[in-house]
Write a protein that holds these residues in place. Structure first.
Motif, short mmCIF file in Angstrom:
data_model
loop_
_atom_site.label_atom_id
_atom_site.label_comp_id
_atom_site.label_asym_id
_atom_site.label_seq_id
_atom_site.Cartn_x
_atom_site.Cartn_y
_atom_site.Cartn_z
N ALA A 97 -5.76 -0.50 38.20
CA ALA A 97 -4.93 0.70 38.29
C ALA A 97 -4.07 0.85 37.03
N VAL A 98 -3.53 -0.25 36.53
CA VAL A 98 -2.69 -0.20 35.32
C VAL A 98 -3.53 0.21 34.11
N ILE A 99 -4.71 -0.40 33.97
CA ILE A 99 -5.57 -0.10 32.82
C ILE A 99 -6.05 1.34 32.85
N VAL A 146 -5.48 4.70 30.43
CA VAL A 146 -6.57 5.46 29.80
C VAL A 146 -6.52 6.93 30.21
N TYR A 147 -6.44 7.19 31.52
CA TYR A 147 -6.52 8.56 32.02
C TYR A 147 -5.16 9.22 32.25
N GLY A 148 -4.11 8.39 32.38
CA GLY A 148 -2.83 8.89 32.87
C GLY A 148 -2.73 8.59 34.35
N TRP A 149 -1.54 8.19 34.83
CA TRP A 149 -1.44 7.72 36.21
C TRP A 149 -1.73 8.82 37.23
N GLN A 150 -1.35 10.07 36.88
CA GLN A 150 -1.58 11.16 37.84
C GLN A 150 -3.08 11.44 37.99
N ALA A 151 -3.78 11.46 36.84
CA ALA A 151 -5.22 11.70 36.89
C ALA A 151 -5.93 10.56 37.61
N TYR A 152 -5.51 9.33 37.33
CA TYR A 152 -6.13 8.17 37.99
C TYR A 152 -5.94 8.25 39.50
N LEU A 153 -4.71 8.48 39.95
CA LEU A 153 -4.44 8.53 41.39
C LEU A 153 -5.22 9.65 42.07
N PHE A 154 -5.26 10.81 41.43
CA PHE A 154 -5.97 11.94 42.03
C PHE A 154 -7.44 11.62 42.20
N ILE A 155 -8.07 11.14 41.12
CA ILE A 155 -9.51 10.85 41.17
C ILE A 155 -9.80 9.75 42.17
N GLN A 156 -9.03 8.66 42.11
CA GLN A 156 -9.29 7.52 42.99
C GLN A 156 -9.09 7.86 44.46
N LEU A 157 -8.01 8.57 44.76
CA LEU A 157 -7.71 8.88 46.16
C LEU A 157 -8.73 9.85 46.76
N VAL A 158 -9.16 10.84 45.96
CA VAL A 158 -10.16 11.79 46.46
C VAL A 158 -11.47 11.07 46.76
N ILE A 159 -11.92 10.26 45.80
CA ILE A 159 -13.19 9.53 45.99
C ILE A 159 -13.08 8.58 47.18
N LEU A 160 -11.97 7.84 47.24
CA LEU A 160 -11.81 6.86 48.31
C LEU A 160 -11.68 7.54 49.67
N GLY A 161 -10.99 8.68 49.72
CA GLY A 161 -10.84 9.40 50.98
C GLY A 161 -12.16 9.93 51.51
N VAL A 162 -12.97 10.53 50.62
CA VAL A 162 -14.25 11.10 51.04
C VAL A 162 -15.25 10.00 51.39
N LEU A 168 -12.84 14.51 32.59
CA LEU A 168 -13.05 15.54 31.57
C LEU A 168 -12.94 16.94 32.15
N THR A 169 -13.20 17.10 33.45
CA THR A 169 -13.16 18.44 34.06
C THR A 169 -11.81 18.77 34.70
N LEU A 170 -10.87 17.83 34.69
CA LEU A 170 -9.58 18.09 35.32
C LEU A 170 -8.88 19.31 34.73
N GLY A 171 -9.00 19.46 33.42
CA GLY A 171 -8.35 20.60 32.78
C GLY A 171 -9.20 21.84 32.72
N VAL A 172 -10.39 21.77 33.27
CA VAL A 172 -11.32 22.90 33.23
C VAL A 172 -11.33 23.64 34.57
N SER A 173 -11.67 22.90 35.64
CA SER A 173 -11.75 23.51 36.97
C SER A 173 -11.55 22.44 38.04
N ILE A 174 -10.57 22.61 38.88
CA ILE A 174 -10.31 21.65 39.94
C ILE A 174 -11.47 21.62 40.94
N TRP A 175 -12.15 22.76 41.10
CA TRP A 175 -13.28 22.83 42.03
C TRP A 175 -14.47 22.05 41.50
#
Length: 349
Positions: free
Chosen positions: A207-209, A213-229, A58-65
């Protein structure tokens, strides 16, 4: 360390105990799972994690920070998810074997880790931790000073690269969880191989589901950031658990299980918030003494008996100093840095 313990009367772990099996009676009191505590831990971990996922979207379009700030929080909860998964692999989270398997598989999918395969490899780590003759399974690769001195220039470059903090805590976590865990190891049996296959299929389906729901770009961004940290935090915790100056290493013939647990696994004393997010895994010396103790009983066990009072705690500040320790000095019986080895060779000492 418990301030109420009289350090003058604490047992010296270097001396043989009058009853070498007394520790078994100490840990036995804490090995029984508590269903209410286990279920509450599931609820207070998975619910916030799911909510943070939604808030990040929900915050992706508001503030990346703002999204990245939420990602840091989500990563903390994913570390806690991994601790639940870890307990399930030891059969300690629930009394029911089936419940441990079901919850373990589900949390394994969330953490990108195949349950049965990791359980098999991790059991080998517990059986060999601190044994110089059985290195290489579930541990941070560690050379002895003699091995490093005798190594070729390319072997030294490879080892230095592998032990570099950027490699360990930036690249290694993503490679471990995204790539390494997608394949079974040599020697794995059919149950372990099936675990890898089913986990991969569930991850693909998820990942497909979620991409739908979120869009593949949003899913990848969220998942990779969480998994990386979370991966970096998890690797750091594991690193500190067995990489500190006075850690225990011995050759197979002299290796001792109790010594390896109490002296080869750290007591990582963390601030309460970090201790909660990491599921008390800082009491790693207790965990290695008895993997059957659920994470929610590790602290109570540590405080219950003078046996643990002589285990020197590692703090956040002192743990940072462990980054310079890269080689095991068999003569000095401690971890040392590359500079110490270089200086000692120059002086001939």
């Amino acid at each position: 360390m418990d301030r109420n313990v009289d350090h003058q009367t604490a047992p010296d772990l270097r001396e043989p105990a009058k009853d070498p099996h007394a520790w078994k009676r100490v840990v036995a009191k804490f090995q029984r799972p508590a269903p209410l505590r286990a279920n509450w831990q599931l609820a207070n971990t998975l619910t916030p994690y799911a909510a943070l996922w939604l808030l990040m979207y929900l915050t992706l379009g508001v503030s990346i920070w703002l999204t990245l700030g939420l990602a840091l929080m989500a990563a903390g909860f994913l570390v806690r998810v991994f601790i639940i998964f870890h307990d399930c692999t030891h059969g300690s989270f629930f009394a029911s074997k089936r419940a441990n398997s079901v919850v373990g598989f589900a949390t394994g999918v969330l953490t990108f880790t195949p349950f049965a395969h990791w359980r098999w490899e991790h059991a080998r780590h517990h059986a060999s931790s601190g044994d110089l003759d059985r290195r290489g399974v579930g541990d941070v690769s560690t050379m002895t000073v003699d091995e490093y001195v005798r190594a070729s220039i390319w072997e030294r470059i490879r080892y230095r690269t592998m032990r570099n903090p950027i490699t360990l805590f930036v690249f290694a976590p993503l490679l471990l969880f995204l790539v390494r865990q997608r394949f079974s190891s040599m020697g794995a049996g059919q149950p372990e191989r099936r675990s890898v296959l089913w986990t991969n299929l569930c991850l693909l389906s998820t990942a497909v589901i979620l991409s739908g729901v979120y869009g593949w770009q949003a899913y990848l961004f969220i998942q990779l950031v969480i998994l990386g940290v979370s991966g970096a935090a998890g690797v750091w915790l594991f690193y500190v658990q067995h990489q500190f100056e006075d850690v225990y290493w011995e050759r197979g013939g002299d290796w001792d299980f109790v010594e390896a647990a109490l002296k080869g696994s750290s007591f990582y004393r963390l601030p309460k918030v970090l201790q909660w997010l990491s599921g008390n895994i800082g009491y790693h010396h207790v965990h290695h003494l008895s993997a059957r103790i659920p994470n929610y009983r590790l602290e109570t066990c540590h405080r219950s008996d003078p046996l643990f009072s002589s285990v020197k705690p590692v703090t956040l500040r002192s743990s940072l100093r462990s980054l310079r320790l890269r080689l095991w000095d068999e003569d000095a019986q401690r971890l040392v840095g590359f500079r110490e080895v270089r200086d000692s060779r120059r002086t001939g000492s």
